[in-house]
Design an enzyme around this catalytic site. Structure first.
Site, PDB file in Angstrom:
ATOM      1  N   ASP A  83       0.732  15.914  -5.744  1.00 47.67           N
ATOM      2  CA  ASP A  83       0.168  16.414  -6.994  1.00 47.67           C
ATOM      3  C   ASP A  83      -0.423  15.194  -7.706  1.00 47.67           C
ATOM      4  OD1 ASP A  83      -0.277  17.188  -9.639  1.00 47.67           O
ATOM      5  OD2 ASP A  83       1.411  18.585  -9.627  1.00 47.67           O
ATOM      6  N   LYS A 126     -14.481  18.238 -19.203  1.00 46.73           N
ATOM      7  CA  LYS A 126     -15.658  17.826 -18.426  1.00 46.73           C
ATOM      8  C   LYS A 126     -16.613  16.988 -19.283  1.00 46.73           C
ATOM      9  CE  LYS A 126     -14.371  19.570 -14.506  1.00 46.73           C
ATOM     10  NZ  LYS A 126     -14.018  18.700 -13.377  1.00 46.73           N
ATOM     11  N   PHE A 179     -12.353  28.285  -7.370  1.00 48.13           N
ATOM     12  CA  PHE A 179     -12.312  27.953  -8.801  1.00 48.13           C
ATOM     13  C   PHE A 179     -11.915  29.154  -9.673  1.00 48.13           C
ATOM     14  CE2 PHE A 179     -14.580  27.723 -12.883  1.00 48.13           C
ATOM     15  CZ  PHE A 179     -14.159  26.505 -13.380  1.00 48.13           C
ATOM     16  N   PRO A 188     -22.091  20.509 -11.640  1.00 46.32           N
ATOM     17  CA  PRO A 188     -22.528  21.807 -11.127  1.00 46.32           C
ATOM     18  C   PRO A 188     -22.315  22.928 -12.144  1.00 46.32           C
ATOM     19  CG  PRO A 188     -20.859  20.747  -9.698  1.00 46.32           C
ATOM     20  CD  PRO A 188     -20.840  20.063 -11.021  1.00 46.32           C
ATOM     21  N   GLY A 212      -8.758  16.619  -4.178  1.00 46.21           N
ATOM     22  CA  GLY A 212      -9.054  18.059  -4.171  1.00 46.21           C
ATOM     23  C   GLY A 212      -9.771  18.456  -2.890  1.00 46.21           C
ATOM     24  N   ALA A 213      -9.243  17.974  -1.753  1.00 42.40           N
ATOM     25  CA  ALA A 213      -9.933  18.171  -0.467  1.00 42.40           C
ATOM     26  C   ALA A 213      -9.448  19.407   0.286  1.00 42.40           C
ATOM     27  CB  ALA A 213      -9.761  16.929   0.400  1.00 42.40           C
ATOM     28  N   TYR A 215     -11.329  23.377 -21.083  1.00 42.16           N
ATOM     29  CA  TYR A 215     -11.960  23.050 -19.786  1.00 42.16           C
ATOM     30  C   TYR A 215     -13.276  22.299 -20.017  1.00 42.16           C
ATOM     31  CZ  TYR A 215     -14.293  23.270 -15.321  1.00 42.16           C
ATOM     32  OH  TYR A 215     -14.971  22.916 -14.173  1.00 42.16           O
ATOM     33  N   ASN A 239     -12.688  14.640  -7.543  1.00 39.70           N
ATOM     34  CA  ASN A 239     -13.097  16.047  -7.536  1.00 39.70           C
ATOM     35  C   ASN A 239     -11.968  16.996  -7.949  1.00 39.70           C
ATOM     36  OD1 ASN A 239     -14.595  18.529  -6.368  1.00 39.70           O
ATOM     37  ND2 ASN A 239     -12.748  18.401  -5.087  1.00 39.70           N
TER      38      ASN A 239
END
Ligand code: NDP
Ligand code: 8X3
Length: 253
Positions: free
Chosen positions: A58, A155, A188, A181, A9-10, A151, A85
């Site tokens: 992907d 997490k 996002f 976070p 996810g860079a 979601y 990430n």
């Protein structure tokens, strides 16, 4: 010592900020995301200060992920740090109204792909007896909110998987940390609300949210404490965010 850092996810948000932060401290990078042009531009920028390899795939495509990792250049084949990430929220509807495809995409990305990536890199870390896995969880993994449903549950998985990894890796020089976070302004919300810019902007309106750079600084620090120290979990919110009271519906009685 130059470390090799693989960041999923860079192409935006926390991952992009981590790439800049670790590059600035001389670490070499493998950057993964779907948007090839974003990755290429970032790699072009950072390649004047460090070595960068990009993987435009992907992460939920298991075969593509395995193939990409077998094709890594020699210098990047033994990542010291994996930053898991890549992830997303889709929608904010109540569970009985949510889109099943959104749920599947979140589970495939936030859970299945994270687990797959970890499973692919962990044997090398164990063989070298060196490594650090940073998982990007969320306050949503501990604290439910209306519309968070799947979601938040993904997490919560990441939080517990991080602890389970620590249990399995006890006795080895491999660290595992879950970074959790709260509200941070990245792409996002734009992703969550399917490119509805006004709705995304409303999330951060009249607030001072965390920035991607705040999280990158924290992740960099977590990776830089003495080797005998393991930050198991680190929860961080902007000062303007905190818990509310539990809700009570007074119309039900
Ligand atoms: P962004 O949307 O800015 O970044 C998400 C990154 O994940 C992008 O680089 C995107 O790249 C990548 N990604 C998403 N799906 C895939 C996929 N299938 N394959 C490969 N890469 C993928 O959001 P953030 O930086 O905020 O999010 C990063 C992580 O932080 C996520 O796990 C998120 O859940 C978590 N988080 C975010 C918070 C926030 O408030 N912003 C708070 C707490 C946690 P591309 O689209 O190019 O594939
Ligand atoms: C992102 C933070 O509160 O939008 O994980 O779920 S929240």
């Amino acid at each position: 010592m130059t470390r090799t850092v693989l960041i999923t996810g860079a192409s935006s948000g926390f991952g992009e900020a981590c790439a800049r932060k670790f590059a600035a401290s001389g670490d070499q990078l493998v950057l993964l995301a779907r948007r090839a042009e974003r990755l290429r531009a970032l790699a072009d920028e950072l390649s004047s200060i460090t070595r960068v390899h990009t993987l435009s795939i992907d992460i939920t495509d298991a075969a593509a992920l395995e193939q990409a990792l077998t094709g890594l250049p020699d210098w990047s084949q033994a990542p010291d740090i994996l930053i898991n990430n890549a992830g997303l929220a889709l929608g904010l509807e109540a569970a009985h109204e949510a889109d099943m495809q959104d749920w599947t995409t979140m589970i495939n990305t936030n859970i299945t792909a994270l687990v797959h990536m970890t499973r692919l890199l962990l044997p090398g870390m164990v063989a070298r007896n060196r490594g650090h896995i940073i998982n990007v969880g969320s306050t949503a993994g501990s604290w439910p909110y209306p519309g968070g449903n799947v979601y938040g549950a993904t997490k919560a998985f990441v939080q517990h998987f991080s602890r389970e990894l620590r249990a399995d890796l006890l006795g080895r020089n491999i660290r595992v940390s879950n970074i959790e976070p709260g509200m941070a302004e990245t792409e996002f919300s734009l992703v969550r609300f399917k490119q509805d810019q006004r709705r995304a902007d409303n999330v951060y309106d009249s607030t001072q949210p965390l920035t991607a750079a705040d999280i990158a600084d924290i992740i960099h620090w977590v990776c830089s404490v003495p080797p005998h120290v393991n930050i198991n979990a680190l929860e961080v919110m902007p000062l303007c965010q905190a818990w509310g009271p539990l809700k009570i519906d007074r119309d039900m009685a």
